[in-house]
Structures are given as C-alpha cells and as structure tokens.
Design a protein around this motif. Sequence first.
Motif, PDB file in Angstrom:
ATOM      1  N   PRO A 212     -23.282   9.443   6.654  1.00  0.00           N
ATOM      2  CA  PRO A 212     -23.333  10.844   7.087  1.00  0.00           C
ATOM      3  C   PRO A 212     -24.705  11.299   7.577  1.00  0.00           C
ATOM      4  CG  PRO A 212     -23.228  10.701   4.698  1.00  0.00           C
ATOM      5  CD  PRO A 212     -22.998   9.317   5.205  1.00  0.00           C
ATOM      6  N   TYR A 213     -25.743  10.505   7.328  1.00  0.00           N
ATOM      7  CA  TYR A 213     -27.087  10.857   7.796  1.00  0.00           C
ATOM      8  C   TYR A 213     -27.678   9.680   8.561  1.00  0.00           C
ATOM      9  CZ  TYR A 213     -27.129  15.106   5.001  1.00  0.00           C
ATOM     10  OH  TYR A 213     -26.839  16.352   4.490  1.00  0.00           O
ATOM     11  N   ARG A 214     -28.447  10.000   9.595  1.00  0.00           N
ATOM     12  CA  ARG A 214     -29.162   8.973  10.335  1.00  0.00           C
ATOM     13  C   ARG A 214     -30.627   8.971   9.915  1.00  0.00           C
ATOM     14  NH1 ARG A 214     -27.654  12.242  14.637  1.00  0.00           N
ATOM     15  NH2 ARG A 214     -26.463  10.515  15.509  1.00  0.00           N
ATOM     16  N   PHE A 215     -31.237   7.813  10.019  1.00  0.00           N
ATOM     17  CA  PHE A 215     -32.652   7.652   9.681  1.00  0.00           C
ATOM     18  C   PHE A 215     -33.518   8.463  10.636  1.00  0.00           C
ATOM     19  CE2 PHE A 215     -36.593   5.401  10.754  1.00  0.00           C
ATOM     20  CZ  PHE A 215     -37.227   5.378   9.517  1.00  0.00           C
ATOM     21  N   SER A 216     -34.537   9.143  10.066  1.00  0.00           N
ATOM     22  CA  SER A 216     -35.478   9.894  10.888  1.00  0.00           C
ATOM     23  C   SER A 216     -36.872   9.284  10.814  1.00  0.00           C
ATOM     24  CB  SER A 216     -35.521  11.360  10.438  1.00  0.00           C
ATOM     25  OG  SER A 216     -36.482  12.083  11.166  1.00  0.00           O
ATOM     26  N   SER A 217     -37.425   9.189   9.587  1.00  0.00           N
ATOM     27  CA  SER A 217     -38.763   8.615   9.446  1.00  0.00           C
ATOM     28  C   SER A 217     -38.959   8.169   8.007  1.00  0.00           C
ATOM     29  CB  SER A 217     -39.843   9.641   9.831  1.00  0.00           C
ATOM     30  OG  SER A 217     -39.846  10.728   8.916  1.00  0.00           O
ATOM     31  N   VAL A 218     -39.988   7.362   7.796  1.00  0.00           N
ATOM     32  CA  VAL A 218     -40.285   6.885   6.450  1.00  0.00           C
ATOM     33  C   VAL A 218     -41.781   6.682   6.305  1.00  0.00           C
ATOM     34  CG1 VAL A 218     -40.054   4.408   7.004  1.00  0.00           C
ATOM     35  CG2 VAL A 218     -39.634   5.202   4.668  1.00  0.00           C
ATOM     36  N   ARG A 225     -37.055  10.478   5.405  1.00  0.00           N
ATOM     37  CA  ARG A 225     -36.409  11.666   5.958  1.00  0.00           C
ATOM     38  C   ARG A 225     -35.160  11.247   6.728  1.00  0.00           C
ATOM     39  NH1 ARG A 225     -40.467  16.413   6.999  1.00  0.00           N
ATOM     40  NH2 ARG A 225     -42.254  15.779   5.740  1.00  0.00           N
ATOM     41  N   LEU A 226     -34.103  12.017   6.528  1.00  0.00           N
ATOM     42  CA  LEU A 226     -32.818  11.739   7.154  1.00  0.00           C
ATOM     43  C   LEU A 226     -32.310  12.993   7.848  1.00  0.00           C
ATOM     44  CD1 LEU A 226     -31.132   9.936   4.108  1.00  0.00           C
ATOM     45  CD2 LEU A 226     -32.553   8.904   5.885  1.00  0.00           C
ATOM     46  N   GLU A 227     -31.537  12.795   8.901  1.00  0.00           N
ATOM     47  CA  GLU A 227     -30.948  13.914   9.643  1.00  0.00           C
ATOM     48  C   GLU A 227     -29.437  13.770   9.652  1.00  0.00           C
ATOM     49  OE1 GLU A 227     -32.598  13.849  13.525  1.00  0.00           O
ATOM     50  OE2 GLU A 227     -34.600  14.500  12.887  1.00  0.00           O
ATOM     51  N   ALA A 228     -28.733  14.885   9.473  1.00  0.00           N
ATOM     52  CA  ALA A 228     -27.279  14.865   9.447  1.00  0.00           C
ATOM     53  C   ALA A 228     -26.715  14.520  10.819  1.00  0.00           C
ATOM     54  CB  ALA A 228     -26.748  16.225   9.004  1.00  0.00           C
ATOM     55  N   ASP A 235     -17.000  12.513   5.392  1.00  0.00           N
ATOM     56  CA  ASP A 235     -17.629  13.723   4.868  1.00  0.00           C
ATOM     57  C   ASP A 235     -17.613  14.903   5.835  1.00  0.00           C
ATOM     58  OD1 ASP A 235     -18.155  12.178   2.689  1.00  0.00           O
ATOM     59  OD2 ASP A 235     -20.250  11.800   3.192  1.00  0.00           O
ATOM     60  N   GLY A 236     -17.177  14.693   7.068  1.00  0.00           N
ATOM     61  CA  GLY A 236     -17.215  15.776   8.040  1.00  0.00           C
ATOM     62  C   GLY A 236     -18.656  16.128   8.388  1.00  0.00           C
ATOM     63  N   LYS A 237     -18.934  17.391   8.592  1.00  0.00           N
ATOM     64  CA  LYS A 237     -20.299  17.822   8.873  1.00  0.00           C
ATOM     65  C   LYS A 237     -21.028  17.993   7.552  1.00  0.00           C
ATOM     66  CE  LYS A 237     -23.044  21.414  11.146  1.00  0.00           C
ATOM     67  NZ  LYS A 237     -23.869  20.431  11.858  1.00  0.00           N
ATOM     68  N   PRO A 238     -22.113  17.272   7.341  1.00  0.00           N
ATOM     69  CA  PRO A 238     -22.828  17.380   6.074  1.00  0.00           C
ATOM     70  C   PRO A 238     -23.308  18.801   5.805  1.00  0.00           C
ATOM     71  CG  PRO A 238     -23.505  15.408   7.238  1.00  0.00           C
ATOM     72  CD  PRO A 238     -22.658  16.210   8.192  1.00  0.00           C
ATOM     73  N   ARG A 239     -23.401  19.145   4.541  1.00  0.00           N
ATOM     74  CA  ARG A 239     -23.786  20.487   4.105  1.00  0.00           C
ATOM     75  C   ARG A 239     -25.214  20.832   4.512  1.00  0.00           C
ATOM     76  NH1 ARG A 239     -21.891  23.452  -0.433  1.00  0.00           N
ATOM     77  NH2 ARG A 239     -20.783  21.597  -1.146  1.00  0.00           N
ATOM     78  N   PHE A 240     -26.104  19.837   4.457  1.00  0.00           N
ATOM     79  CA  PHE A 240     -27.514  20.074   4.757  1.00  0.00           C
ATOM     80  C   PHE A 240     -27.897  19.362   6.049  1.00  0.00           C
ATOM     81  CE2 PHE A 240     -26.988  20.265   0.160  1.00  0.00           C
ATOM     82  CZ  PHE A 240     -27.474  21.533  -0.097  1.00  0.00           C
ATOM     83  N   ARG A 534     -21.574  16.799   0.887  1.00  0.00           N
ATOM     84  CA  ARG A 534     -20.298  17.117   1.521  1.00  0.00           C
ATOM     85  C   ARG A 534     -20.043  18.621   1.445  1.00  0.00           C
ATOM     86  NH1 ARG A 534     -15.966  12.844  -0.886  1.00  0.00           N
ATOM     87  NH2 ARG A 534     -14.800  13.372   0.992  1.00  0.00           N
ATOM     88  N   GLN A 535     -19.415  19.150   2.461  1.00  0.00           N
ATOM     89  CA  GLN A 535     -19.039  20.565   2.425  1.00  0.00           C
ATOM     90  C   GLN A 535     -18.031  20.781   1.301  1.00  0.00           C
ATOM     91  OE1 GLN A 535     -20.399  22.922   4.083  1.00  0.00           O
ATOM     92  NE2 GLN A 535     -21.371  21.964   5.854  1.00  0.00           N
TER      93      GLN A 535
END
Length: 536
Positions: A212-218, A225-228, A235-240, A534-535
């Motif tokens: 549900p999240y893609r890698f952003s930076s480490v 850091r991850l981005e939805a 999970d549909g659209k992640p809550r955060f 998850r929502q």
Amino acid sequence: MERILQKTNGQGGGMGKRTFLRLSAASLGLAAAADITGGALMAAEPEGEGLVIALRRLGFLVPNPLRESGGSMEYLPLIYDRLVAPDPDGNLSKERGIAEDWDMSPDGKTWTFHIRRGVTFHDGSDVTAEDAKFSMEAAIGPNSRSSRAAEMRELLAGIDVVDPYTLVVRCNRPFLDLAAFCSNRSGIILPKAYYETVGDDAFTDRPIGSGPYRFSSVVVGSEIRLEAIDHHWRDGKPRFGSLKLLMIPEEATSIAMLTTGAADITTVGRDKVAQIEGAGLKTIRKTNAAIMNFRPNMQWTSPAFSDIRFRKALNLAIDKAAIMATVFDGQATPTTTWPGSVIRVAGTIPELAPYGYDPAEAQRLIREAGFEGYEFRVPSYQRTLAPEFPVLVEAVVGYWQAVGLSPVIYNTDFTSFQADWRAGKVEGNVMGTDGVTDPSAYDILDAMKLYLHSSSGRTIIRDAGLDAMLDEASVSLDQDRINELLGQVYQRIYDQYYFVPICEISEIIATTPRTPDWSPGQLSEEHMFYDLTRQG
C-alpha cells in the motif's frame, strides 16, 4: 529482597548498595524523560497527512528484503505483499496475500499456489507466478538471512510456473508448513523483471513492491519514508498520505517526541503508563508480547550448565514474584518455561506450575554439585520489548550471587552478542532475552528446532531425545501428532530446567490522540501497521 540485592558487589557486576527501586528509576531514565506530565501536551502536527512512528527496532533500514534483518517486518509489509499473509492473530489468510488459494497434495510433497489476478507493482507491471518463483528462490539463496534458508534449500525439489497465475512447489519430503513459511519475510514478493534489470544494488536504492505504500527515501540506520499509492488491491486508499518510521533507541527520546508532537507512535516501559496517560496520550497493549527468560548457552561445554542440579538452582534462586512487582511494575504474569503461553495453540498441553522460589534448596543443590562460587558471564544489552531489561539482568544476577554463585555482568549490544552466538563463541554465557514465537504450531516448531536441536548452530543444548521428537514433528502430516510432540518437548524443557523463565509481559504502545486505535496483533516481529493505515 532488598537485602539480597544489596549483597551484590561491583566486582560481580551487580547492584552494589543501591536499592532496587532507585536503580530502576535511574536505569530507565525517568529524569531524562523531562517530566511527561509537567507541561501541556502539544498537539501533534503531522507532515501533511502523514504519520510518524518511532521504534527501537527497524532492522538495518535497508529496504531490500534479501538484505534486511529482524525488526524490518515493521515496515517491509507496507512496501511489499507476501505470497501468504497472516491476520493479526497469526492465522494464514486467503484475503491478505498474493495467493488467493493454495492446496497440498495428499503426500505433502507438492503445493499449488493460485496467484491473485489484477495485482500490480508500483511501476504498473503485473504480479505473476514468475515473480513468486523468483522471490522464493532468492529468499532461500546462499546469501539469504533467513534462519531456515539452508533447510529449505535441502527441502525444495523444484519450483515450477504452470501459467502466469499458478505456482507449483515440489518438496523432497512431506512438508505441512510451506504456506506458513511463505507468510514471513521469506514470502515477500519481489518484481523479477525490475530486479534483474537494475541489479541488487540499484534495487536496494530504489525498491518497488506491490504494497500500500511506495518507497520514498531512507537514511540507513535512522529513518525511512514511504508514500501512499492511489489504490491498493487489499487496502484501498491508505488512511495516511505518508509514513515516516524512525529508529529511536532511547526510550526517553521517543517519549519526548510523542509529547511534543514529533512522533505519533512509540513503545514504552510499564512504569511510564500512568505518566503517559496522565499527559493525555493513549496506550495500547500487545498482550503476551514477550517471555522474559535466561538461557545457559552451549550447555554441553560446561560442567555446571550440563548438570541439572545447577540449572535447577538457577531457577529456585530467583524471586520472580518480586521481580514482576518491582522491575515490571506489577504488569507481568507468571510463566512456566519457554516458549511461554503461546504453546497453547498446540491444543492440549501439560499443565505445569511455575518454578518456585527456594534459595535454601538452591544453595544445597549448588553445594551438592560442587559449584560454589562458580563464575559465568551474563551479557546485558537493550531489548526492544523490555526497556527494563538491564535492570532485570542486575536483579537476576543479585539473586544468583546471594546463593553463592559468581556471575559477572558485561555490557554489550545485542547485535554484537548475536554475532558471537551464531559463531559459537558464547561458552560460559547465560543470556537473557525477551524472545517470543508467533502463535502457530509451525513457528513454535521452527523456534524449537533453532534453539533445541543438536544440528542447529544456535542450539543451547544437545539432547538426543529432543532431536528425535523434533525430527518426527518436522516430517509428520498429522497436525494432532505434531501438537502432541510439541507438548512433549515443552514438558522435557520444563523437567530438565533448560531455561530460566521469569515472566511474560505485554508490550505497551503509546500513541497520540489523533492516532486511530488498531490491533497490533500477536505476531512477534510486526505491529500490523498496514491494518492501522487501512481506512476504517
């Protein structure tokens, strides 16, 4: 209790003349916590729609499952899906993983996994059986960090792709638990085409999965850091909109971050609960999260450790009720022996009573066996689930000194000690741990083989009787017989005093008011953060 603890001396690495309660406060950094209730709680200010999680254990923070270590399951399931995924209670789920169904042949040697259609990686490519085959072979490759990689290499006869959505795994012998093996880090699905195109190093720098999240930076060893993604198949659209996971080894620092709004989630010791809740923060308990116990290592190399009288004396010397009341602030429960109450998933097991407290009998056994003044080493390090661990080590050592033994504490870090442990360099050590297994017969058997089977490089004993029980359980296709054997192993561990169990504790998770409630589950290496995101 205070008299016993005051008898310890500096030469033995014990507590000297400090009282137990004063030591507990100092060691746990109460002063450094900056008086949680002394000021108004600042409202959490998230990064946009983000959530910040501060934990003591996040693996190496190298977001390549083939290079990662324990603790990384806190964030890896957010980036990647698994072939088979568990629910919060540890049950294998056909709704949560890439495999929507699976079946085992009658002889237990062939498994067929049916891959879910319509799942895509973050680059838009489809997840197929080829990716599952590639991932499984990589997970048991020669460079794998999995504790079962060598065993699985010998076990698997071959992995075949029948069509894009059908994977067949053939085993050299019956194997009842292949689906369970695919539900941990070994089951993470990697994108074959992308991985082979860019190579291992480039993939580690810019990984992609289907979570549900893609890698952003480490920042390796510090934060990730991850981005939805816009929509996840499960999970549909992640809550955060974003997640930041921070490695924060110091409890006082993580608490300060929570109170100032710099973090939303962390873990704390039991003595902090009243202050945390008094400051307007919330707490969630992950029940039976750890069994606190000590293990005499490489028992066959030590005349003392291999003597049942000595091992029994180690147990009888300790006032576990006092430790539960004082070290763990009354927030612990008695236990019988490792692996603790999780053994109940095996069904009917022996009803065993916790070892008692009898220092006079402990002294008698030590004299009878001729081990008065016996010296051994006890490492002290930080443990994720128990910030109180260094205090526990000093308390236990104090009890052992009081019955005439000469344990010596030495300070180290668990990573260094674990390297020595794997290399067989822990003779004469009694190590403490907060380890617990996942609530499944497979995971219990796996852990028993790791710590108790003579062939394991991390075994603490060599017991032909246990080897026979574990070998039979490993090839059986009868779950009732497997459960019966697990009960027999549990009974023998108890009868032989192979471990020094102290108590079981829950993990305390502290959160800001804006953080939704969720079930952190019963899995030992993760808090089910993808359920949190998850929502509702």
